[in-house]
Design a protein around this motif. Sequence first.
Motif, PDB file in Angstrom:
ATOM      1  N   HIS A 174      -4.315  19.929  -6.805  1.00 28.54           N
ATOM      2  CA  HIS A 174      -3.245  19.399  -6.198  1.00 28.54           C
ATOM      3  C   HIS A 174      -1.568  19.704  -6.905  1.00 28.54           C
ATOM      4  O   HIS A 174      -1.495  19.444  -7.908  1.00 28.54           O
ATOM      5  CB  HIS A 174      -3.397  17.980  -5.921  1.00 28.54           C
ATOM      6  N   ARG A 175      -0.999  20.678  -6.208  1.00 27.11           N
ATOM      7  CA  ARG A 175       0.225  21.187  -6.821  1.00 27.11           C
ATOM      8  C   ARG A 175       1.203  20.266  -6.703  1.00 27.11           C
ATOM      9  O   ARG A 175       2.199  20.017  -7.641  1.00 27.11           O
ATOM     10  CB  ARG A 175       0.486  22.505  -5.947  1.00 27.11           C
ATOM     11  N   ALA A 176       1.223  19.272  -5.734  1.00 27.38           N
ATOM     12  CA  ALA A 176       2.332  18.421  -5.604  1.00 27.38           C
ATOM     13  C   ALA A 176       1.811  17.244  -4.672  1.00 27.38           C
ATOM     14  O   ALA A 176       0.836  17.166  -3.941  1.00 27.38           O
ATOM     15  CB  ALA A 176       3.622  18.996  -4.953  1.00 27.38           C
ATOM     16  N   SER A 177       2.301  16.012  -4.919  1.00 20.82           N
ATOM     17  CA  SER A 177       2.192  14.691  -4.232  1.00 20.82           C
ATOM     18  C   SER A 177       3.470  14.241  -3.791  1.00 20.82           C
ATOM     19  O   SER A 177       4.337  14.270  -4.459  1.00 20.82           O
ATOM     20  CB  SER A 177       1.192  13.797  -4.919  1.00 20.82           C
ATOM     21  N   ARG A 178       3.657  13.788  -2.391  1.00 20.86           N
ATOM     22  CA  ARG A 178       4.763  13.279  -2.186  1.00 20.86           C
ATOM     23  C   ARG A 178       4.651  11.809  -1.337  1.00 20.86           C
ATOM     24  O   ARG A 178       3.528  11.782  -0.373  1.00 20.86           O
ATOM     25  CB  ARG A 178       5.665  13.941  -1.300  1.00 20.86           C
ATOM     26  N   LEU A 179       5.492  10.893  -1.598  1.00 22.77           N
ATOM     27  CA  LEU A 179       5.108   9.542  -1.041  1.00 22.77           C
ATOM     28  C   LEU A 179       5.544   9.735   0.451  1.00 22.77           C
ATOM     29  O   LEU A 179       6.590  10.107   0.957  1.00 22.77           O
ATOM     30  CB  LEU A 179       6.140   8.489  -1.539  1.00 22.77           C
ATOM     31  N   ALA A 180       4.437   9.433   1.485  1.00 22.06           N
ATOM     32  CA  ALA A 180       4.563   9.384   2.853  1.00 22.06           C
ATOM     33  C   ALA A 180       4.893   8.088   3.355  1.00 22.06           C
ATOM     34  O   ALA A 180       5.513   8.189   4.579  1.00 22.06           O
ATOM     35  CB  ALA A 180       3.544   9.961   3.277  1.00 22.06           C
ATOM     36  N   ARG A 181       4.525   6.725   2.858  1.00 23.40           N
ATOM     37  CA  ARG A 181       4.688   5.754   3.516  1.00 23.40           C
ATOM     38  C   ARG A 181       4.297   4.642   2.569  1.00 23.40           C
ATOM     39  O   ARG A 181       3.435   4.633   1.732  1.00 23.40           O
ATOM     40  CB  ARG A 181       3.538   5.517   4.743  1.00 23.40           C
ATOM     41  N   VAL A 182       4.948   3.550   2.828  1.00 27.92           N
ATOM     42  CA  VAL A 182       4.716   2.320   2.147  1.00 27.92           C
ATOM     43  C   VAL A 182       4.446   1.099   3.033  1.00 27.92           C
ATOM     44  O   VAL A 182       5.391   0.807   3.820  1.00 27.92           O
ATOM     45  CB  VAL A 182       5.810   2.031   1.331  1.00 27.92           C
ATOM     46  N   ASP A 183       3.353   0.376   2.890  1.00 27.42           N
ATOM     47  CA  ASP A 183       2.969  -0.763   3.806  1.00 27.42           C
ATOM     48  C   ASP A 183       3.315  -2.032   2.951  1.00 27.42           C
ATOM     49  O   ASP A 183       2.818  -1.945   1.659  1.00 27.42           O
ATOM     50  CB  ASP A 183       1.612  -0.718   4.208  1.00 27.42           C
ATOM     51  N   TYR A 184       3.977  -3.065   3.322  1.00 27.61           N
ATOM     52  CA  TYR A 184       4.047  -4.237   2.766  1.00 27.61           C
ATOM     53  C   TYR A 184       3.952  -5.496   3.320  1.00 27.61           C
ATOM     54  O   TYR A 184       4.074  -5.122   4.785  1.00 27.61           O
ATOM     55  CB  TYR A 184       5.458  -4.043   1.663  1.00 27.61           C
ATOM     56  N   GLY A 185       4.279  -6.612   2.824  1.00 26.84           N
ATOM     57  CA  GLY A 185       3.930  -7.803   3.662  1.00 26.84           C
ATOM     58  C   GLY A 185       2.488  -7.986   3.848  1.00 26.84           C
ATOM     59  O   GLY A 185       2.229  -9.123   4.760  1.00 26.84           O
ATOM     60  N   GLY A 233       0.815  -1.124  -0.100  1.00 25.39           N
ATOM     61  CA  GLY A 233       0.030   0.178  -0.019  1.00 25.39           C
ATOM     62  C   GLY A 233       0.808   1.197  -0.087  1.00 25.39           C
ATOM     63  O   GLY A 233       1.911   1.496   0.786  1.00 25.39           O
ATOM     64  N   PHE A 234       0.577   2.356  -0.820  1.00 25.95           N
ATOM     65  CA  PHE A 234       1.370   3.417  -0.965  1.00 25.95           C
ATOM     66  C   PHE A 234       0.374   4.531  -0.467  1.00 25.95           C
ATOM     67  O   PHE A 234      -0.710   4.791  -0.922  1.00 25.95           O
ATOM     68  CB  PHE A 234       1.816   3.458  -2.416  1.00 25.95           C
ATOM     69  N   PHE A 235       0.866   5.440   0.401  1.00 26.37           N
ATOM     70  CA  PHE A 235       0.065   6.525   0.960  1.00 26.37           C
ATOM     71  C   PHE A 235       0.856   7.837   0.791  1.00 26.37           C
ATOM     72  O   PHE A 235       2.141   7.927   0.914  1.00 26.37           O
ATOM     73  CB  PHE A 235       0.031   6.477   2.586  1.00 26.37           C
ATOM     74  N   TYR A 236       0.215   8.840   0.190  1.00 25.15           N
ATOM     75  CA  TYR A 236       0.747  10.243  -0.181  1.00 25.15           C
ATOM     76  C   TYR A 236       0.328  11.228   0.678  1.00 25.15           C
ATOM     77  O   TYR A 236      -0.880  11.420   1.008  1.00 25.15           O
ATOM     78  CB  TYR A 236       0.481  10.289  -1.792  1.00 25.15           C
TER      79      TYR A 236
END
Length: 305
Positions: free
Chosen positions: A32-43, A9-12
């Motif tokens: 939305h002027r910009a988006s940046r990756l805040a967290r990646v959940d995996y497993g 899961g990718f959260f921005y």
Amino acid sequence: MDPNGNSQGFFYTQDTNFYKSQAGAGTLKAYHRASRLARVDYGMRAGTELSTQAPLHVNFGYTGRCEGVTCPTPNGDVPAEFLCASSGTCTTYSPTFFTFYRLQTVISQSLTGSSYGNTDFWTFFHAMPDPGDGTKPALWLGSVIHQGTNLTSATGGWITDPAVVFSGQTLHNRVWATDGLAPFDRYRLATIKTATGASIQVTYKAAECSQTNLPASAETNTMRCFPQRWTPTTPIPQPARTDHFNIYPVERVTSKAGPGSAGAWTWSRPTATSAPRHGSTPPRNTSPALPGRTSPGRRWPDGHR
């Protein structure tokens, strides 16, 4: 999700800006002027992403581009003049996309019981080195420090590796001409000093084009430069014009072992002994950062950038 049902899961985090629609005659519109990756959940397993805690995740931390960095102006390389509030005067008539942030930390964590514990921590250090040609500097990654959780000590804490350091060299983006305009010098990666003390050196092919050696036409161009329509803004605004801009393929990468070790290895780009690999296919536009650029950037064949 992969074919076996494993998922990530990718959260921005998103930044909002406004512009005045209908060429300034309409209402203020949000986007939305910009988006940046805040967290990646995996497993995780498919279908459980929002109902259960992920076994593992990675958090990304950001700070201002000029926080801890010496910037030539308060906003550095950010075009803050395009910012508009939700009300009041706005002279920006179309959406613009940029960010005030730079990546500062990456932290990986694993789930133990119902809480997350740290495993690895990376910190990124940036600079804005002066290109030396009168143009604005660009953000440069100077070093990365890795830390790992100390699980062998009763007091815990971190074990810190030496920094990985990136050194650069400036090369002309624009095919040089004595016309009062800057060559748009930009930094390219030259040397990497690893955490173990090894040195990796990058050598680029020399510029092929000059004012007396330019492609005959864009359609048949196989040289290491390309034409670009742009509008100069420094030292004074000028009409739109077409210039040629260089590309610098990597020619050689050499790795030398650190102190106490011997040996080295070198990778070199294969030398063509027959017709050019691209044949008559012209290299396509891959514009450098230019003020007043009037056409979209594209990729070169064979991965050249």
